[in-house]
Design an enzyme around this catalytic site. Structure first.
Site, mmCIF file in Angstrom:
data_model
loop_
_atom_site.group_PDB
_atom_site.id
_atom_site.type_symbol
_atom_site.label_atom_id
_atom_site.label_comp_id
_atom_site.label_asym_id
_atom_site.label_seq_id
_atom_site.Cartn_x
_atom_site.Cartn_y
_atom_site.Cartn_z
ATOM 1 C CB CYS A 1 28.927 -36.482 8.952
ATOM 2 S SG CYS A 1 27.162 -36.988 9.428
ATOM 3 C CG HIS B 1 24.223 -38.598 8.978
ATOM 4 N ND1 HIS B 1 24.460 -38.190 7.800
ATOM 5 C CD2 HIS B 1 22.604 -38.472 8.499
ATOM 6 C CE1 HIS B 1 23.623 -37.541 6.886
ATOM 7 N NE2 HIS B 1 22.070 -37.828 6.872
ATOM 8 C CD GLU C 1 29.274 -39.784 8.092
ATOM 9 O OE1 GLU C 1 30.383 -38.955 7.281
ATOM 10 O OE2 GLU C 1 28.559 -40.770 8.387
ATOM 11 C CB CYS D 1 26.231 -34.598 5.038
ATOM 12 S SG CYS D 1 26.213 -34.874 6.847
#
Length: 161
Positions: A93, A60, A62, A90
Site C-alpha cells: 500500500c 486492502h 488503501e 503495509c
C-alpha cells in the site's frame, strides 16, 4: 516525518469516516482497516479491507480507495489528495501511495509488524523515489489501536471455542 500535529475538525471528521470503514471490515470478519481519500475538502473515495471477501491479497483498504479515487478523478495521479487511514500502510500500500503521487497521508495507529511509513521501513518518505508523501501520525490513535486489539482478541477467543 511529522509525528504529531494539531488536528483540524476536518481531519477528525475524515478519520472518523475511516474508522467507520474499518468497523465495516471488522463486522465482516475482515481485519478492521479503513481508508478515505479527500480532494478539495470532499471525500472522493472510501475503502475497507476485503481480502477474505474477494479472496485477494490486493483487496486492502488503501488500494481499493486509490482505485475509486482514480476513477472519480479520471487520473491515476492523486496529487491534490489526502489519505486518511486507520493503520500504517503495509509495503504494498505504501508503494501504491507513492505511485499514485498522494502528497499527504494521515495515519491513526502505527503497525510495528508490517508498517512502511516509519515502523519497519519508510517508503512514503524515501528520497530516492520520485515522489514522497508527508506523514502525520496519531489521529484518533487509541480508537484505531483498539479496533485492531479488539478484533484480534475476538479471533483468539473464537479459535479457543
Amino acid at each position: 516525518m511529522d509525528e504529531r500535529c494539531e488536528w483540524t475538525r476536518d481531519d477528525i471528521k475524515y478519520m472518523k469516516e475511516a474508522v467507520r470503514q474499518a468497523k465495516k471490515a471488522g463486522s465482516k470478519e475482515e481485519v478492521p482497516i479503513g481508508c478515505v481519500i479527500v480532494h478539495e475538502d470532499k471525500i472522493i473515495a472510501r475503502g475497507y479491507n476485503k481480502r477474505n471477501m474477494q479472496g485477494s491479497t490486493l483487496a486492502h483498504a488503501e488500494l481499493l480507495a486509490i482505485g475509486k479515487a482514480s476513477r472519480k478523478l479520471g487520473d491515476w495521479r492523486l496529487e491534490g489528495c489526502t489519505m486518511y487511514v486507520t493503520l500504517e500502510p503495509c509495503p504494498m500500500c505504501a508503494g501504491a501511495i507513492v505511485q499514485a503521487r498522494i502528497p499527504k497521508v494521515v495515519i491513526g495507529a502505527m503497525n510495528p509488524k508490517a508498517g512502511c511509513a516509519g515502523s519497519i521501513l519508510n517508503i512514503l518518505e524515501e528520497r530516492r523515489f520520485n515522489h514522497q508523501a508527508q506523514i502525520y501520525i496519531g489521529l484518533l490513535e487509541e480508537e484505531c489501536q483498539n479496533l485492531m486489539k479488539d478484533f484480534f482478541r475476538h479471533l483468539r477467543k473464537k479459535k479457543k471455542a
